[in-house]
Design an enzyme around this catalytic site. Sequence first.
Site, PDB file in Angstrom:
ATOM      1  N   ASP A   1     -39.645 -45.323  30.623  1.00  0.00           N
ATOM      2  CA  ASP A   1     -37.679 -44.736  29.552  1.00  0.00           C
ATOM      3  C   ASP A   1     -36.882 -45.736  29.506  1.00  0.00           C
ATOM      4  O   ASP A   1     -37.225 -46.796  30.008  1.00  0.00           O
ATOM      5  CB  ASP A   1     -37.251 -44.112  31.015  1.00  0.00           C
ATOM      6  CG  ASP A   1     -36.058 -43.199  30.575  1.00  0.00           C
ATOM      7  OD1 ASP A   1     -35.154 -42.844  28.925  1.00  0.00           O
ATOM      8  OD2 ASP A   1     -34.512 -43.357  31.014  1.00  0.00           O
TER       9      ASP A   1
ATOM     10  N   ASP B   1     -33.231 -46.251  28.848  1.00  0.00           N
ATOM     11  CA  ASP B   1     -31.714 -46.312  29.312  1.00  0.00           C
ATOM     12  C   ASP B   1     -31.857 -46.428  30.756  1.00  0.00           C
ATOM     13  O   ASP B   1     -32.330 -45.141  31.284  1.00  0.00           O
ATOM     14  CB  ASP B   1     -30.735 -45.187  28.868  1.00  0.00           C
ATOM     15  CG  ASP B   1     -30.714 -45.962  27.338  1.00  0.00           C
ATOM     16  OD1 ASP B   1     -30.964 -46.691  26.945  1.00  0.00           O
ATOM     17  OD2 ASP B   1     -30.284 -44.216  26.512  1.00  0.00           O
TER      18      ASP B   1
END
Length: 181
Positions: A9, A11
């Site tokens: 992922d 952020d």
Amino acid sequence: MRVKLLILDRDGVINQDSDAYIKSVEEWLPIPGSIEAIAQLSKAGWTVAVATNQSGIARGYYDIATLDAMHARLRELVAEGGGEVGLIVYCPHGPNEACDCRKPKPGMLNAIARHYSANLTGIWFVGDTLGDLQAALAVDCQPVLVKTGKGLKTMNSPLPAGTLIFDDLAAVAADLIQQHK
């Protein structure tokens, strides 16, 4: 030969997260150690791909050119460390758009699998939210939670069975590189 693939992922895992969204290259700030971790993994033979929800596009907070500039910055920083970032896929949709790519749906992970002709069973997907872990489970990836970003808050929720937990991306990288010497 099976590709040594790791999916991240963005952020909260690679860069600082913000409830106000990351809207510019200036706001895109790497978490300490994350850039070096990606470079080390790359140099150790890992392909590091990224799957990131970016509903700020649908909300009008920034455009695709800005997102591309953030990803160019990520690639540039990792390259300075001697590594490279693989495929980056993103979901530009809002939470109510019924797409198949927004995590926890598995669309982006399936796109990465197609791109690399990879079977995702057991591949580590590293995230900081329950949605990330649920997306990992949907394609039989190994869910991995980091305590950066929203990770500490996520730890207060019931986690999928077998979820691995690390302090940050640097700890994930150190473990993977040690395991596969």
